[in-house]
Design a protein around this motif. Structure first.
Motif, mmCIF file in Angstrom:
data_model
loop_
_atom_site.group_PDB
_atom_site.id
_atom_site.type_symbol
_atom_site.label_atom_id
_atom_site.label_comp_id
_atom_site.label_asym_id
_atom_site.label_seq_id
_atom_site.Cartn_x
_atom_site.Cartn_y
_atom_site.Cartn_z
ATOM 1 N N THR A 29 71.274 43.311 14.274
ATOM 2 C CA THR A 29 72.280 42.791 13.359
ATOM 3 C C THR A 29 71.548 42.171 12.188
ATOM 4 O O THR A 29 70.320 42.081 12.186
ATOM 5 N N ASN A 30 72.282 41.725 11.214
ATOM 6 C CA ASN A 30 71.651 41.093 10.065
ATOM 7 C C ASN A 30 70.936 39.809 10.455
ATOM 8 O O ASN A 30 69.942 39.447 9.863
ATOM 9 N N LYS A 31 71.437 39.110 11.454
ATOM 10 C CA LYS A 31 70.869 37.824 11.833
ATOM 11 C C LYS A 31 69.745 37.970 12.857
ATOM 12 O O LYS A 31 68.651 37.492 12.676
ATOM 13 N N ASP A 32 70.029 38.609 13.950
ATOM 14 C CA ASP A 32 69.100 38.689 15.071
ATOM 15 C C ASP A 32 69.252 40.024 15.764
ATOM 16 O O ASP A 32 70.140 40.783 15.474
ATOM 17 N N TRP A 34 69.926 41.682 19.576
ATOM 18 C CA TRP A 34 70.532 41.270 20.826
ATOM 19 C C TRP A 34 70.678 42.464 21.731
ATOM 20 O O TRP A 34 70.687 43.588 21.287
ATOM 21 N N THR A 135 80.395 42.955 15.578
ATOM 22 C CA THR A 135 79.736 42.090 14.600
ATOM 23 C C THR A 135 80.314 40.676 14.660
ATOM 24 O O THR A 135 79.572 39.684 14.652
ATOM 25 N N TRP A 136 81.636 40.557 14.752
ATOM 26 C CA TRP A 136 82.291 39.253 14.810
ATOM 27 C C TRP A 136 81.891 38.498 16.077
ATOM 28 O O TRP A 136 81.573 37.301 16.021
ATOM 29 N N SER A 138 79.220 38.856 17.903
ATOM 30 C CA SER A 138 77.807 38.477 17.798
ATOM 31 C C SER A 138 77.619 37.281 16.879
ATOM 32 O O SER A 138 76.894 36.339 17.212
ATOM 33 N N SER A 139 78.277 37.304 15.726
ATOM 34 C CA SER A 139 78.107 36.204 14.774
ATOM 35 C C SER A 139 78.734 34.906 15.282
ATOM 36 O O SER A 139 78.350 33.822 14.851
ATOM 37 N N ASN A 140 79.671 35.014 16.221
ATOM 38 C CA ASN A 140 80.279 33.831 16.835
ATOM 39 C C ASN A 140 79.639 33.497 18.184
ATOM 40 O O ASN A 140 80.196 32.704 18.950
ATOM 41 N N GLU A 141 78.512 34.127 18.465
ATOM 42 C CA GLU A 141 77.673 33.854 19.646
ATOM 43 C C GLU A 141 78.379 34.060 20.982
ATOM 44 O O GLU A 141 78.128 33.348 21.945
#
Length: 162
Positions: A29-32, A34, A135-136, A138-141
């Motif tokens: 993903t853009n952040k990390d 997983w 994506t949502w 993942s970004s919300n952990e």
């Protein structure tokens, strides 16, 4: 010939699919990065297309639309995002996912796989909603597994309590 028709026939207990093991996929993903395991989608998760009211698509409020679609679902541990868009699903997940996870520990989020949608339609096909939901989440952990049916199609995610 539709996914709901295929799914309604059930899994063959002797099929190699039923003997399958959980697998792991690696995603960037853009952040990390997983890892996401893959789990079999339960047969009773699917609602045949003829049992859904396509009129729900014309309900402008995403919560009201979700409630209309959910009225035909027999399971309480499911959030069905059919007739939602990439712009409206976050409203539904933010409103219902935390409480359902609290009550059930894990929740199936149905996105549909998009395999039956023409790439020339407004929906573009190919599981656009599923990708947006991944994506949502993942970004919300959130931790989750991607569901696959016996034909290898996705369209549902199993989300776990944090």
């Amino acid at each position: 010939f539709s996914f709901a028709t295929i799914a309604s026939k059930g899994y063959n207990k002797m099929s190699s699919f039923n003997k399958g093991k959980e697998t792991t996929e690696h995603h960037e993903t853009n952040k990390d990065s997983w890892e996401c395991s893959t789990v079999r989608i339960p047969q009773n998760l699917w609602t045949a297309a003829q049992n859904r009211t396509s009129g729900a698509f014309h309900i402008t409020d995403p919560i009201a639309r979700f409630k209309e679609v959910s009225s035909t679902i027999q399971r309480d541990d499911v959030i069905d995002l059919h007739f939602q868009s990439a712009k409206t699903f976050p409203v539904v997940l933010s409103s219902f996912l935390p409480s359902k996870l609290k009550d059930h520990g894990e929740v199936w989020v149905i996105t549909g796989s998009g395999h039956h949608v023409s790439r020339n339609s407004h929906q573009k096909g190919g599981g656009v909603l599923e990708s947006a939901v991944i994506t949502w989440l993942s970004s919300n952990e959130y931790k989750f597994s991607r569901g696959k049916d016996k034909n290898g199609f996705g369209g549902a995610l199993l989300v776990y309590k944090r």
